[in-house]
Design a protein around this motif. Structure first.
Motif, PDB file in Angstrom:
ATOM      1  N   PHE A 509     -36.928  45.208  -4.814  1.00 46.16           N
ATOM      2  CA  PHE A 509     -36.898  46.124  -3.675  1.00 46.16           C
ATOM      3  C   PHE A 509     -37.019  45.332  -2.379  1.00 46.16           C
ATOM      4  N   LEU A 510     -36.080  45.525  -1.464  1.00 44.21           N
ATOM      5  CA  LEU A 510     -36.131  44.929  -0.129  1.00 44.21           C
ATOM      6  C   LEU A 510     -36.445  46.029   0.873  1.00 44.21           C
ATOM      7  N   SER A 511     -37.605  45.922   1.538  1.00 40.38           N
ATOM      8  CA  SER A 511     -37.963  46.876   2.583  1.00 40.38           C
ATOM      9  C   SER A 511     -37.027  46.668   3.774  1.00 40.38           C
ATOM     10  N   LEU A 512     -36.279  47.692   4.129  1.00 40.71           N
ATOM     11  CA  LEU A 512     -35.240  47.526   5.148  1.00 40.71           C
ATOM     12  C   LEU A 512     -35.803  47.482   6.566  1.00 40.71           C
ATOM     13  N   ASP A 513     -36.957  48.052   6.782  1.00 38.39           N
ATOM     14  CA  ASP A 513     -37.494  47.993   8.144  1.00 38.39           C
ATOM     15  C   ASP A 513     -38.219  46.680   8.412  1.00 38.39           C
ATOM     16  N   GLN A 514     -38.649  45.987   7.347  1.00 32.20           N
ATOM     17  CA  GLN A 514     -39.370  44.726   7.524  1.00 32.20           C
ATOM     18  C   GLN A 514     -38.610  43.514   6.981  1.00 32.20           C
ATOM     19  N   ASN A 515     -37.485  43.756   6.306  1.00 33.33           N
ATOM     20  CA  ASN A 515     -36.736  42.673   5.639  1.00 33.33           C
ATOM     21  C   ASN A 515     -37.673  41.864   4.738  1.00 33.33           C
TER      22      ASN A 515
END
Length: 691
Positions: A509-515
């Motif tokens: 999982f890649l958090s899109l708001d924090q990269n």
């Protein structure tokens, strides 16, 4: 005139022998099998592509399997014989001689006199100790265990006379071998040879390796290849599949017959340990072409007499492939071409706006893995093409912009806030791409701009994304889908492969708001490892279908990753009737329906069209494609697709194709549009009846 025409045709057919032996030498040199004798029959050794090496490996493995079985069954007979029709430069006798397998056995080889004369010259020019005791003549070579005879196989009286003079005993157990020989004859002649052999040799086993399935896209390319060589494959039309070939032999006087396509043989009769050895010899990433090659060739054994019946091919004890037949809908979905020159495979596509489709990476006839991203504006008026960091439109609607690095089999995922995340891919089977890019459309590009030459200008913004956290291993042939949990968006990456792992089964999982690559709790039994599957965003999670497993067998399962209070949970959906397993397809979700397009399956009938999986009723229906308006073979693997308008139910299919074994490379030259409305309407009616 007829004799001259036949002689010219014979010369063309003989050319296929020369090409074949070079390919066998290449496979042997790379360690696929042992054969130190083939090299004496080629003037120059050439290394073939891994796909060609594998193709000739499975051919030689199948023939060797059957020959050894025959020799084992007849080991106590006072005399046994091998009669090789159209033997060419085959080295079978020399291999068996070296292995000490010819006790009370004789090998007879029959071919055109020009071929046997050349083979005799090559044999006598090599000072091998195995050939010292052979008696030679300009056309024939003769020994107590080997007879090389120059005679046309179609001339039955001459064949019988030559074999009789060479000492063949028609009452002794005999293996008749025909490797891609009879198909070059007109069907009446090949049928006659099969009937003659059944009558002439009452205790015999006929072994044949040839092509099937002439009418699907791969088969059409295959046929065109041989037509260009003036070596038409004649028997294909009358005997197009394994069932027809089996019945052919039963009708021509053979008592029993077993016929397997090469996928069944390789996956069912080659031990797993041997398959692992072969698959580790060379870097390989042409699964679609490999499976299609194997589905278009068969190995057949037919018997006469009780003894040779014991040497028949056996069906796999446990079928490696699920016996699922397509549940076909009553209508075929129409396909129409788009007047745009656009080809490639291994690309990724993303719909950036109602009129903007981004195509990245891929390869085409111009070369593997161009250093370009392709940007196509659909349904607009286009002008001129220029390569620049700014993107210019051309008359075809195709524009190019420089993108760092070469990528194939990567993903391009549309992001909730706009833009596309380009992840993974490879430049070669040994070199995965590790960089992550975000591509956005310049807001100013929504307005028309003209340069000094009057060209429309569209600007793309590209930035490399630097991520924190423990990143997953590099990969390609994976999926990357946006999921949501508690109002946070993640890029969920699953499966694929890389240079060290044949198949991957992990998720990240890649958090899109924090990269930031982060750990998210996932419950339930994870789906098995796979590559070239599809994964679509669905109800905040993912719906995944198909793919290729660790054994190299297509999957047909439907799995959903659902959001929960603590994270996500895997859930398997049992679909009835079950869809035929496939991989290298594409998919989209419309409401509660998962629509799957194309791909590669190992089912013997046809090629995949569209399957509609109703996720609410857990039902499915397959639909064929009406491609009568498409003037070229439409190969739907290694392609990409975009849902243009859910209301209109039209899907755009872009690219696709690949290397068709040794028959040449085929790329779909234009995009096509599939009309889904009849399938969705029928599925809706079926759902209403079920409710």
């Amino acid at each position: 005139k007829e004799a001259k025409a036949r002689k010219r045709h014979s010369g063309k057919v003989q050319g296929t022998n020369d090409s074949s032996v070079v390919s066998k030498v290449s496979a042997a040199a790379q360690g696929y099998f042992e054969d130190v004798y083939l090299q004496h029959f080629v003037c120059k050794v050439a290394r073939r592509a891994p796909l060609i090496n594998r193709g000739y490996y499975v051919r030689c493995r199948a023939v060797d399997h059957c020959v050894k079985r025959f020799l084992q069954i007849t080991k106590d007979c006072p005399k046994r014989q091998i009669l090789s029709l159209g033997a060419g430069f085959d080295s079978l006798y020399f291999k068996l001689h070296a292995d000490g397998a010819l006790n009370r056995a004789v090998v007879f080889e029959v071919d055109f006199s020009d071929v046997t004369r050349r083979k005799a010259a090559l044999i006598t020019s090599n000072k091998s100790p195995h050939l010292l005791h052979m008696l030679c003549s300009p056309v024939n070579i003769s020994s107590s265990q080997y007879q090389l005879l120059g005679v046309d196989v179609r001339e039955e009286p001459q064949v019988e006379k030559a074999l009789g003079a060479a000492g063949l005993d028609h009452t002794s157990p005999t293996l008749i071998l025909s490797e891609v020989v009879l198909t070059y004859m007109e069907t009446q002649w090949s049928d006659a040879v099969i009937s003659w052999a059944a009558k002439f040799l009452p205790q015999s086993l006929f072994l044949m390796y040839e092509q099937i399935h002439p009418s699907d896209p791969f088969g059409r390319v295959m046929q065109d290849h041989f037509k260009k060589l003036n070596s038409t494959l004649h028997a294909l039309q009358q005997y197009p599949d394994t069932a027809a070939q089996r019945q052919r032999f039963l009708d021509k006087g053979w008592e029993q017959c077993v016929c397997l396509d090469m996928n069944d043989f390789y996956l069912g009769l080659v031990p797993e340990e041997e398959r692992s050895r072969v698959e580790s010899l060379e870097p390989f990433d042409e699964y679609e072409e490999w499976h299609q090659k194997c589905s278009h060739y068969f190995i057949l054994s037919a018997s006469r007499g009780s003894l040779t019946a014991q040497a028949l091919l056996s069906y796999p004890a446990v079928s490696p492939l699920p016996s699922i037949s397509p549940s076909l809908g009553p209508v075929a979905l129409s396909v129409r071409t788009i007047p745009l020159s656009m080809e490639g495979l291994g690309m990724a596509s993303t719909l950036m706006s109602p009129d903007h489709v981004l195509l990245t990476g891929g390869s085409s006839k111009g070369g593997r893995g161009r250093d370009y991203a392709f940007f196509w504006l659909f349904n607009l008026r286009f002008k001129k093409d220029t390569i620049s960091t700014k993107v210019f439109l051309d008359n075809n609607g195709l524009i190019r912009c420089c993108l760092t690095g070469v990528r194939l089999y990567h993903t391009g995922t549309s992001l909730p806030g706009g833009g596309v995340m380009v992840f993974g891919g490879r430049s070669s089977p040994l070199n995965p791409v590790k960089s992550l890019f975000k591509v956005t459309l310049d807001p100013c590009s929504t307005h028309t701009h003209l340069d000094s030459e009057g060209s429309d200008i569209v600007k793309l913004c590209m930035e490399q994304v630097v991520c924190t956290g423990d990143s997953p291993p590099p990969r390609w042939r994976h999926s990357a889908t946006v999921v949501s949990h508690k109002d946070k968006d993640f890029l969920f990456v699953f499966g694929g492969k890389n240079e060290s792992e044949r198949v991957l089964g992990d998720g990240a999982f890649l958090s899109l708001d924090q990269n930031h690559w982060t750990e998210v709790p996932v419950e339930g039994a994870a789906p098995e490892a796979r590559l070239s599957h599809s994964a679509c965003s669905y109800q905040g999670g993912v719906v995944m279908f198909g793919g290729l497993d660790r054994r190299g067998v297509p999957l047909g399962d439907t799995v959903v990753l659902r959001p929960t209070e603590s994270g996500f949970c895997w859930e398997r959906i049992e679909v009835h009737p079950p869809p035929v397993p496939r991989y290298s397809h594409s998919a989209h979700v419309i409401g509660e329906k998962l629509i799957v397009f194309g791909g590669v399956w190992l089912h013997p009938d046809g090629v995949p069209g569209v399957v509609v999986i109703n996720l609410a009723t857990c039902s499915s229906m397959e639909f064929t494609l009406d491609t009568t308006s498409v003037p070229w073979p439409l190969m739907l693997h290694s392609f990409c697709s975009e849902l243009l308008d859910p209301e209109e139910a039209e899907v755009l299919l872009i690219g696709g194709g690949g290397n068709c074994f040794s028959f040449g490379t085929h790329f779909n030259p234009q995009p096509v549009i599939v009309d889904l409305k009849p399938a969705l309407d029928l599925n809706q009616q079926t759902s209403q009846r079920m409710n």
